[in-house]
Scaffold this active site. Sequence first.
Site, short mmCIF file in Angstrom:
data_model
loop_
_atom_site.label_atom_id
_atom_site.label_comp_id
_atom_site.label_asym_id
_atom_site.label_seq_id
_atom_site.Cartn_x
_atom_site.Cartn_y
_atom_site.Cartn_z
N GLU A 201 0.83 -1.20 0.00
CA GLU A 201 0.00 0.00 0.00
C GLU A 201 0.87 1.25 0.00
O GLU A 201 1.90 1.31 0.68
CB GLU A 201 -0.92 0.00 1.22
CG GLU A 201 -1.85 -1.21 1.26
CD GLU A 201 -2.99 -1.04 2.25
OE1 GLU A 201 -3.00 -0.02 2.98
OE2 GLU A 201 -3.87 -1.91 2.28
N GLU B 67 2.32 0.39 4.01
CA GLU B 67 2.43 -0.90 4.69
C GLU B 67 2.30 -2.00 3.66
O GLU B 67 1.89 -1.75 2.52
CB GLU B 67 1.34 -1.06 5.75
CG GLU B 67 -0.08 -1.03 5.17
CD GLU B 67 -1.14 -1.16 6.25
OE1 GLU B 67 -0.91 -1.90 7.21
OE2 GLU B 67 -2.19 -0.52 6.11
#
Length: 650
Positions: free
Chosen positions: A275, A288
Amino acid sequence: MFTKILIANRGEIACRVIKTARRMGIATVAVYSDADRDALHVEMADEAVPIGPAPAADSYLIADKIIAACKETGAQAVHPGYGFLSERASFCEALEAEGIVFIGPKPKAIRAMGDKIESKKFANAAKVSTVPGFLGVIEDAAHAERIAGEIGYPVMIKASAGGGGKGMRIAWNEEEVRDGFDRARSEAKSAFGDDRVFIEKYIVDPRHIEIQVLADAHGTTLYLGERECSIQRRNQKVVEEAPSPFLDEATRRAMGEQSVALAKAVDYQSAGTVEFIVDRDRNFYFLEMNTRLQVEHPVTELVTGIDLVEQMIRIAAGEKLTLAQDDIRLNGWAIESRLYAEDPYRSFLPSIGRLTRYRPPAEGKTGSSIVRNDTGVYEGAEISMYYDPMVAKLCTWAPSRLEAIDAMSDALDGFTVDGIEHNVPFLAALMRHPRWREGRLSTGFIAEEYPDGFMPMAPSADEAQVLARVALSAHLTDAARRAKHLDRLRPAQALRSDWVVKIGDDYYALTTADAVESDWRPGHAVWRGAVDGQSVTAQVRPLRNGMRIDWQGLSVLTRVFTPRLAELDALMPVKLPPDTSQMLLCPMPGLVVSIAVQEGQEVKAGETLAVVEAMKMENVLRAERDLTVGPIRARPGESLAVDAVIMEFA
């Protein structure tokens, strides 16, 4: 290949995994808590094993119970879905110790990427672009304030473990850091059993864009394009799409290649998601890595034609990927709308209860578009307070973005849900929003476009005409049925040509010539027809002396009168609602976590009165004005229904 797998999850993701396993000829085992005894995933699986009480901490989060269920049924592998045990390295290791395969990455990757603090340290070492922040242990709220001051406001306070928007707060000043730190830790402890948090710089006007990766144990790692997940509320994704309307090919390639490099660095094996936060200049920063299947994976499947669950199972069984990076092509556009059990007109507070009617739109291809609905419920099922409020994930695919949005709009208009409050009206309204349709998105979209919350919308003049004609058409169809079968209407009344339709406080004079053709029949919830060449899908629900019509986010009460009755109706007095301004009412069904005041206490506007928890989220109830606390009617630990009186004001 495995002959039997266990799904260590519930709801729609358990049903989703079962469908692919069944297609692959693999037997499935479901596990269930006391609250899920009659759940859809239990009915779909070949076998089902009870694992304990309703709270997840006593059932779905107990690794020993999952392992015992595997031994009892002979399951060779476990698919964890998402949430629960899906990103716990210790669970993976416990399965391996028993000779059971974990359908997901190895413990090394889970440990490196599953913890947000450690993943950022690892990403920094691997020269992956990251958001400025503090990744060490934060001792207390005062320490959090010092860190935030050094980074510079605004900052994001985030739980180290878990995801899904839980344990996450944005702070714009010291006071919000103190409050946000305590709340984030409390939510993280409740949801994940881990109260560690970290702080990072909050990027203004960010987009949330993630890259899907797929890697086997034989050295092949691929990226399958991106998903735009910028439409969020309280840091929880609401609508996702693939591809992103913002990325150009160069940025897509750069993000994909960086994601592959990160996955290779941790020897990643399975489906996973990297992400990123992307700013207005297309600079991207690692956020993350989710070492599991994502909720929004269906949109990637729709634009790539790749079944990610099947690939996860094959990789876990030791098979090689048969794809190369050049084989990945993004075809068309896909949209996913998350249907939640929540009341959009009451700040999206959770709603629980029984689904007295649940009729999703038909799945499959219609014309040039495709409808897909991933769900874990059925008509008559109970929506519990113990788990996530998501009821279904409605997806549409079409050759272009606007076609996919229009297909989603029509599918939402035909999605019938009764018995609980739900966010379909909001989702339907969003599909019509000009900024959304233009692709001008950010994670602040909902807060910016609906600063006072989502309120019932009044139809425009053109929309009111459409609704009035639908109401008249439905009324005449029903009148004809009753005249034919019950013989209770005078022929003159059934056949008259002049009518008046009331919508809200307005009256619209129509004639039978204004009625539109439809195959709708009384008792059907969905009305389909055409009004002046415009295809209309609406939901109609009979009420006493009227009908409620829901269409494109509008919900109106209609009544059809003769002209004389319309004149008399206009003279009727208006009944005012009761005054509840001297009470604090529970805004949703939930558990009272704490009462922050005492009887007789003087409270200033904005001060906390009580905290109520529902569906894993804590909701702080604050005073709207200066007041004096009167009798307190609720106690900590007590379960309350919606609109139950928590306290009165003197």
